[in-house]
Design an enzyme around this catalytic site. Sequence first.
Site, PDB file in Angstrom:
ATOM      1  N   ASN A  73      -6.781   9.963  14.949  1.00 14.54           N
ATOM      2  CA  ASN A  73      -6.815  10.193  13.497  1.00 14.54           C
ATOM      3  C   ASN A  73      -5.616  11.006  13.042  1.00 14.54           C
ATOM      4  O   ASN A  73      -5.543  12.194  13.352  1.00 14.54           O
ATOM      5  CB  ASN A  73      -8.109  10.910  13.111  1.00 14.54           C
ATOM      6  CG  ASN A  73      -9.292   9.993  13.235  1.00 14.54           C
ATOM      7  OD1 ASN A  73      -9.550   9.449  14.302  1.00 14.54           O
ATOM      8  ND2 ASN A  73      -9.986   9.779  12.148  1.00 14.54           N
ATOM      9  N   SER A 122      -4.529  -1.597   7.126  1.00 12.65           N
ATOM     10  CA  SER A 122      -5.242  -0.778   8.114  1.00 12.65           C
ATOM     11  C   SER A 122      -6.612  -0.277   7.657  1.00 12.65           C
ATOM     12  O   SER A 122      -7.087   0.739   8.146  1.00 12.65           O
ATOM     13  CB  SER A 122      -4.359   0.393   8.536  1.00 12.65           C
ATOM     14  OG  SER A 122      -3.986   1.159   7.416  1.00 12.65           O
ATOM     15  N   THR A 179       0.834  -1.213   0.000  1.00  9.84           N
ATOM     16  CA  THR A 179       0.000   0.000   0.000  1.00  9.84           C
ATOM     17  C   THR A 179       0.865   1.258   0.000  1.00  9.84           C
ATOM     18  O   THR A 179       0.345   2.359  -0.002  1.00  9.84           O
ATOM     19  CB  THR A 179      -0.944   0.049   1.229  1.00  9.84           C
ATOM     20  OG1 THR A 179      -0.139   0.064   2.426  1.00  9.84           O
ATOM     21  CG2 THR A 179      -1.890  -1.128   1.276  1.00  9.84           C
ATOM     22  N   TYR A 207      -9.441  -5.556  12.113  1.00 11.13           N
ATOM     23  CA  TYR A 207      -8.260  -4.676  12.111  1.00 11.13           C
ATOM     24  C   TYR A 207      -7.874  -4.310  13.549  1.00 11.13           C
ATOM     25  O   TYR A 207      -6.725  -4.513  13.962  1.00 11.13           O
ATOM     26  CB  TYR A 207      -8.552  -3.406  11.288  1.00 11.13           C
ATOM     27  CG  TYR A 207      -7.551  -2.300  11.554  1.00 11.13           C
ATOM     28  CD1 TYR A 207      -6.201  -2.467  11.250  1.00 11.13           C
ATOM     29  CD2 TYR A 207      -7.946  -1.083  12.134  1.00 11.13           C
ATOM     30  CE1 TYR A 207      -5.269  -1.464  11.516  1.00 11.13           C
ATOM     31  CE2 TYR A 207      -7.028  -0.076  12.399  1.00 11.13           C
ATOM     32  CZ  TYR A 207      -5.690  -0.279  12.083  1.00 11.13           C
ATOM     33  OH  TYR A 207      -4.769   0.715  12.350  1.00 11.13           O
TER      34      TYR A 207
HETATM   35  N1  LIG Z   1      -3.181   6.687   9.362  1.00  8.88           N
HETATM   36  C1  LIG Z   1      -3.855   6.633  10.509  1.00  8.88           C
HETATM   37  O1  LIG Z   1      -4.722   7.483  10.795  1.00  8.88           O
HETATM   38  C2  LIG Z   1      -3.543   5.547  11.510  1.00  8.88           C
HETATM   39  C3  LIG Z   1      -4.263   5.521  12.732  1.00  8.88           C
HETATM   40  C4  LIG Z   1      -3.952   4.527  13.654  1.00  8.88           C
HETATM   41  C5  LIG Z   1      -2.958   3.592  13.403  1.00  8.88           C
HETATM   42  N2  LIG Z   1      -2.308   3.611  12.209  1.00  8.88           N
HETATM   43  C6  LIG Z   1      -1.267   2.595  11.973  1.00  8.88           C
HETATM   44  O2  LIG Z   1      -0.096   3.254  11.517  1.00  8.88           O
HETATM   45  C7  LIG Z   1       0.617   2.424  10.604  1.00  8.88           C
HETATM   46  C8  LIG Z   1       0.898   3.204   9.340  1.00  8.88           C
HETATM   47  O3  LIG Z   1      -0.336   3.620   8.776  1.00  8.88           O
HETATM   48  P1  LIG Z   1      -0.372   4.447   7.416  1.00  8.88           P
HETATM   49  O4  LIG Z   1      -1.602   5.276   7.436  1.00  8.88           O
HETATM   50  O5  LIG Z   1       0.944   5.083   7.180  1.00  8.88           O
HETATM   51  O6  LIG Z   1      -0.591   3.240   6.374  1.00  8.88           O
HETATM   52  P2  LIG Z   1       0.081   2.997   4.936  1.00  8.88           P
HETATM   53  O7  LIG Z   1      -0.748   1.965   4.288  1.00  8.88           O
HETATM   54  O8  LIG Z   1       0.316   4.292   4.241  1.00  8.88           O
HETATM   55  O9  LIG Z   1       1.513   2.386   5.335  1.00  8.88           O
HETATM   56  C9  LIG Z   1       1.722   1.035   5.647  1.00  8.88           C
HETATM   57  C10 LIG Z   1       2.973   0.579   4.922  1.00  8.88           C
HETATM   58  O10 LIG Z   1       3.284  -0.775   5.291  1.00  8.88           O
HETATM   59  C11 LIG Z   1       3.635  -1.504   4.116  1.00  8.88           C
HETATM   60  N3  LIG Z   1       3.371  -2.924   4.406  1.00  8.88           N
HETATM   61  C12 LIG Z   1       2.176  -3.517   4.693  1.00  8.88           C
HETATM   62  N4  LIG Z   1       2.348  -4.817   4.942  1.00  8.88           N
HETATM   63  C13 LIG Z   1       3.681  -5.073   4.836  1.00  8.88           C
HETATM   64  C14 LIG Z   1       4.491  -6.236   4.994  1.00  8.88           C
HETATM   65  N5  LIG Z   1       3.953  -7.418   5.314  1.00  8.88           N
HETATM   66  N6  LIG Z   1       5.825  -6.131   4.831  1.00  8.88           N
HETATM   67  C15 LIG Z   1       6.394  -4.937   4.490  1.00  8.88           C
HETATM   68  N7  LIG Z   1       5.682  -3.804   4.311  1.00  8.88           N
HETATM   69  C16 LIG Z   1       4.338  -3.868   4.486  1.00  8.88           C
HETATM   70  C17 LIG Z   1       2.814  -0.901   3.010  1.00  8.88           C
HETATM   71  O11 LIG Z   1       3.331  -1.119   1.717  1.00  8.88           O
HETATM   72  C18 LIG Z   1       2.821   0.588   3.402  1.00  8.88           C
HETATM   73  O12 LIG Z   1       3.917   1.268   2.820  1.00  8.88           O
HETATM   74  C19 LIG Z   1      -0.236   1.177  10.390  1.00  8.88           C
HETATM   75  O13 LIG Z   1       0.283   0.148  11.202  1.00  8.88           O
HETATM   76  C20 LIG Z   1      -1.617   1.608  10.875  1.00  8.88           C
HETATM   77  O14 LIG Z   1      -2.328   0.509  11.393  1.00  8.88           O
HETATM   78  C21 LIG Z   1      -2.563   4.576  11.254  1.00  8.88           C
END
Ligand SMILES: NC(=O)c1ccc[n+]([C@@H]2O[C@H](COP(=O)([O-])OP(=O)(O)OC[C@H]3O[C@@H](n4cnc5c(N)ncnc54)[C@H](O)[C@@H]3O)[C@@H](O)[C@H]2O)c1
Length: 322
Positions: free
Chosen positions: A168, A75, A37, A139
């Site tokens: 958020n 996510s 992603t 999730y």
């Molecule tokens: N964005 C938010 O508001 C939010 C809120 C709470 C928690 N989070 C957590 O923060 C983290 C980052 O979120 P984000 O919004 O940047 O998401 P995102 O999807 O932009 O980033 C996730 C990254 O992880 C990589 N990835 C996924 N599975 C993988 C694997 N098995 N091996 C290697 N790489 C892998 C994807 O390619 C991506 O670059 C996540 O763990 C998410 O659960 C985000």
Amino acid sequence: MSKKYLVTGGAGYVGSVVAQHLLEAGHQVTVLDDLSTGFREGVPAGAQFVEGRIQDAARHLDASYDGVLHFAAFSQVGESVGKPEKYWENNVGGTMALLSAMRSAGVRTLVFSSTAATYGEPVSTPITESDPTAPTSPYGASKLAVDHMISGEAAAHGLAAVSLRYFNVAGAYGDCGERHDPESHLIPLVLQVALGRRASISVFGDDYPTPDGTCVRDYIHVADLAEAHLLALDAAKPGEHLICNLGNGNGFSVREVIETVRKVTGHPVPEVMAERRGGDPAVLVASAAAAQERLGWRPSRSDLAGIVSDAWAFARRRENAS
Ligand SMILES: NC(=O)c1ccc[n+]([C@@H]2O[C@H](COP(=O)([O-])OP(=O)(O)OC[C@H]3O[C@@H](n4cnc5c(N)ncnc54)[C@H](O)[C@@H]3O)[C@@H](O)[C@H]2O)c1
């Protein structure tokens, strides 16, 4: 002192911003990301990039690393309801492999991206870390399972660990910003309307027990969030798993967000009323007292207009580049 960190998921939104902050603080950064992603061009210049899965972390981790910042996960709450196995395999199975690789390599510091979704329906507001955890989606359940796994690893094997439960996340930092596909987060969705990529924004319910009837959420600037990760690396203690919420402690309603986007962009942003979505709590606001006390963290970019302006600048740059 300069240290060396592995950043899993550093080609994604939050991971890339944190990687950029680590580099600016003088550290060495390796990004491990499978681009499922994320985006190759999202990896900050100056970081080493390894395209690969956390499930294979053992191939990439060695004793030269001082710690791991673990963002890699799926996510999308809605997707997790239809495909729970995808979330257990990646978020839980992947983290198990990562913890095992860290143990074998002797890398003993971890900062993990947990989430407000571990709490489910709040029993009171603002939410504190001692509140019950009852996730309402696979999730949230997968992230809670990882938090439990990390607690066990700290207690049994001396890992120094901090889980940060984000509310958020919003805004952008330089060239690093939010680009999920499909997009599911409110601010980038409303900005897509302002850019003319969507005709309108749907408001899911306006009869909640909130001042204007729409849901209230806690928006935190991604740069404030990144600073908390650097503080967490310093605060991590062997054998302890510290869990801290990260939010502003301040809620903004869906209508306030839309109105702010109108003011910042000068675009009318048409709204369409829709039915409530199942599982959307009326108010989700964090108590960030623990992060303040244990990490010495204080968000400094809590103003919604500022958060939206930074996200808008990023969205326009992307639009002009495409
Ligand atoms: N964005 C938010 O508001 C939010 C809120 C709470 C928690 N989070 C957590 O923060 C983290 C980052 O979120 P984000 O919004 O940047 O998401 P995102 O999807 O932009 O980033 C996730 C990254 O992880 C990589 N990835 C996924 N599975 C993988 C694997 N098995 N091996 C290697 N790489 C892998 C994807 O390619 C991506 O670059 C996540 O763990 C998410 O659960 C985000």
